[in-house]
Design an enzyme around this catalytic site. Structure first.
Site, PDB file in Angstrom:
ATOM      1  N   CYS A  89     -31.271  18.446   2.857  1.00 44.80           N
ATOM      2  CA  CYS A  89     -30.298  19.320   3.519  1.00 44.80           C
ATOM      3  C   CYS A  89     -30.462  19.197   5.038  1.00 44.80           C
ATOM      4  O   CYS A  89     -31.358  18.512   5.532  1.00 44.80           O
ATOM      5  CB  CYS A  89     -30.496  20.772   3.090  1.00 44.80           C
ATOM      6  SG  CYS A  89     -32.122  21.429   3.541  1.00 44.80           S
TER       7      CYS A  89
ATOM      8  N   CYS B 161      -0.920  16.642 -11.277  1.00 45.77           N
ATOM      9  CA  CYS B 161      -0.416  15.426 -10.654  1.00 45.77           C
ATOM     10  C   CYS B 161      -1.105  15.121  -9.328  1.00 45.77           C
ATOM     11  O   CYS B 161      -1.072  13.982  -8.861  1.00 45.77           O
ATOM     12  CB  CYS B 161       1.100  15.517 -10.444  1.00 45.77           C
ATOM     13  SG  CYS B 161       1.576  16.800  -9.273  1.00 45.77           S
TER      14      CYS B 161
ATOM     15  N   TYR C  57     -42.663  15.032   4.189  1.00 48.05           N
ATOM     16  CA  TYR C  57     -41.645  14.075   3.762  1.00 48.05           C
ATOM     17  C   TYR C  57     -42.316  12.715   3.650  1.00 48.05           C
ATOM     18  O   TYR C  57     -43.465  12.538   4.088  1.00 48.05           O
ATOM     19  CB  TYR C  57     -40.474  14.042   4.748  1.00 48.05           C
ATOM     20  CG  TYR C  57     -39.813  15.395   4.880  1.00 48.05           C
ATOM     21  CD1 TYR C  57     -38.836  15.811   3.974  1.00 48.05           C
ATOM     22  CD2 TYR C  57     -40.200  16.272   5.891  1.00 48.05           C
ATOM     23  CE1 TYR C  57     -38.253  17.069   4.076  1.00 48.05           C
ATOM     24  CE2 TYR C  57     -39.626  17.532   6.000  1.00 48.05           C
ATOM     25  CZ  TYR C  57     -38.647  17.921   5.082  1.00 48.05           C
ATOM     26  OH  TYR C  57     -38.088  19.168   5.177  1.00 48.05           O
TER      27      TYR C  57
END
Length: 546
Positions: A13, A543, A63
């Site tokens: 994020c 559609c 990380y």
């Protein structure tokens, strides 16, 4: 100060992006950009800060840092004092000009060597001339057989000589504007003649010995002629000579059915010739997904082009002004007799005159110049880019590689070539466009895949156009639904594929496509419809893809 790109896993994020950026800022990084969509961070580091320090900071922020590459440096070019030129480029096509312009911007002394016409394949005998004639053919075809009741259109006799003359004017204009004019604009030198390596750092051209600190081979490729008995004894056309015909032949046979064969075969069919496409493999576009091959086969057959697959070529003979192609199909002998014979069985690298042995440059099994991820050959002085390496044979790939070659050879960078998301377009009608992995290749890489196959008659734009032969196919990872590949047969597929290229390049998911707005009654809406129908019945949608 160097600029880096580093792979970062674990960001999900915008908050994660901020955490990574903060970790990098704390070690002295500047101009930081992070993206959880692309799983990467780009930033500049002072010369006294090692990239390993940045990787450690990312890991300590919880990380996972991956591979890093230098993408820009503010240092002067890393070159010695030897040589007549800093950068000597052989060839003058897309790769050559892109490299020359980039090298000049580094302050390098640059020369291009060209033995023939400046501009390379694309502008002279490839993309530009073929596509303008293809457009003429499309207009002629629609005038003869438009799909609308109540609308009467007709055609007259095609003046091929006039079409070719008009095409040549366009080619000359674009060659002057996009190539010849730029030589003086950027201030590099053009040397006329055939280039031959004398040793690892010297080239002979027109009797002159020329040395350089770095070299780029960007000599492109030319039509490859197969070994078929009798072929060398008859007059045949290639993709180059066919574009100079002055009289429209009544009948044309095409040996080969890759993109060049299909484009030029359909061109002459649309202009009024009776066309037969022949190939050895059991289906056309054999490297594509079967649904793509089937859609193109249906379209060409519906248009009246004769398609013969699984061919064995026995021999070719001349019979007066005609050519006879003797073939075997499933054990049955056949003879195809035509006015003109087009050979479109691939291309081969232009390396014959280079004397690469003297330069210690290795070549591969297809006579291609072998390069590493940085476009360096086996000789560290010499780089190669574009079709001569037998990678994806598109002018935009050649230009991309040319720029990287200059960055590495002259700028001293260590940029890797990334060809994981290269779009390809075949300009038939309907056109064929593809990017990323086919279903088969995705499975071979270990992915569990989920696909969406959307027939073109489910796309409103195709219905109002009354042209419904075609297909959209999405290939996605079944777990994350990340888009791995997109394959399209439809009018304007080449325009649609750019959006798909961004999806593949930046790791978008099927949900990302579903959540994006697509304008109604555009062919691009087919991309969203294919995403919507990966787990739904398209007949139960409204559609406008609601």
């Amino acid at each position: 100060m160097k600029k880096y790109r580093i792979n970062v896993q674990g960001m999900t994020c915008s908050g994660c992006e901020e955490h990574v950026a903060t970790a990098l800022k704390n070690i002295g990084a500047a101009n930081i950009e992070t993206s959880f969509h692309r799983n990467e961070a780009t930033f500049e580091l002072p010369d006294d800060v090692m990239i390993e320090t940045a990787q450690k900071a990312i890991n300590e922020a919880k990380y996972q840092s991956g591979d890093a590459e230098v993408i820009e440096t503010h240092d002067a070019p890393v070159l010695g004092d030897e040589g007549d030129y800093d950068f000597l480029i052989i060839g003058s096509g897309g790769a050559a000009f892109s490299a020359a312009i980039q090298a000049v911007e580094y302050g390098a002394k640059v020369a291009i060597i060209e033995r023939g016409i400046v501009g390379g394949t694309c502008v002279n005998v490839g993309c530009v001339p073929s596509k303008t004639l293809l457009r003429a053919g499309e207009i002629n075809h629609l005038a003869k057989s438009n799909p609308f009741l109540g609308l009467a259109t007709s055609t007259g006799k095609v003046d091929l000589e006039k079409l070719v003359e008009h095409k040549n004017e366009l080619v000359a204009s674009m060659r002057e504007q996009k190539y010849e004019h730029l030589i003086g604009e950027y201030g590099f030198e053009l040397i006329r003649g055939e280039a031959t390596f004398v040793d690892e750092k010297t080239i002979e051209v027109s009797g002159r010995l020329v040395t350089a600190k770095r070299f780029l081979i960007a000599t492109g490729a030319s039509p490859s002629i197969p070994d078929i008995q009798g072929l060398r004894d008859v007059d045949y056309l290639t993709s180059t000579s066919l574009l100079e015909l002055k009289q429209l032949p009544k009948t044309v046979a095409v040996i080969g059915s890759g993109y060049i064969a299909m484009e030029l075969g359909q061109l002459f069919h649309n202009l009024g010739s009776d066309v037969t496409l022949m190939q050895r493999s059991p289906r056309i576009l054999k490297e594509y997904d079967p649904e793509i091959s089937e859609a193109v086969t249906k379209a060409l057959t519906e248009q009246g082009i004769h398609l013969i697959t699984g061919v064995t070529y026995d021999r070719i003979e001349a019979s007066g002004d005609l050519k006879q192609v003797h073939i075997s199909v499933d054990g049955e002998k056949k003879v195809i007799e035509v006015e003109q014979l087009l050979i479109a069985t691939g291309r081969k690298p232009n390396i014959e005159a280079l004397n690469l042995n003297a330069a210690n440059v290795n070549i591969g099994s297809k006579s291609e110049i072998v390069v590493d991820d940085f476009l360096n050959t086996s000789n560290p002085r010499i780089y190669a880019a574009g079709d001569v390496t037998m990678g994806p044979q598109f002018v935009y790939v050649a230009a991309y590689e040319g720029r990287i070659a200059a960055d590495n050879a002259i700028g001293g960078l260590e940029k890797k070539v990334n060809l994981e998301a290269v779009p390809g377009v075949t300009f038939t009608s309907p056109s064929v466009a593809t990017v990323g992995l086919t279903e088969e290749k995705a499975k071979a890489k270990g992915y569990e895949v989920k696909t969406s196959i959307l027939p073109l008659d489910s796309v409103p734009r195709a219905l109002v156009n009354r042209e419904t032969t075609g297909v959209f196919k999405l290939v996605a990872d079944s777990k994350s639904l990340t888009v791995l590949g997109v394959h399209i047969v439809a009018e304007n597929a080449g325009d649609v594929i750019y959006a798909a290229t961004l999806a593949v390049k930046f790791g978008l998911t099927v949900e990302d496509l579903r959540d994006s707005l697509a304008p109604y009654l555009t062919m691009a809406e087919g991309l969203k419809l294919a995403a919507l129908t990966i787990n739904k019945d398209v007949s139960k949608l409204s559609c406008c893809a609601g």
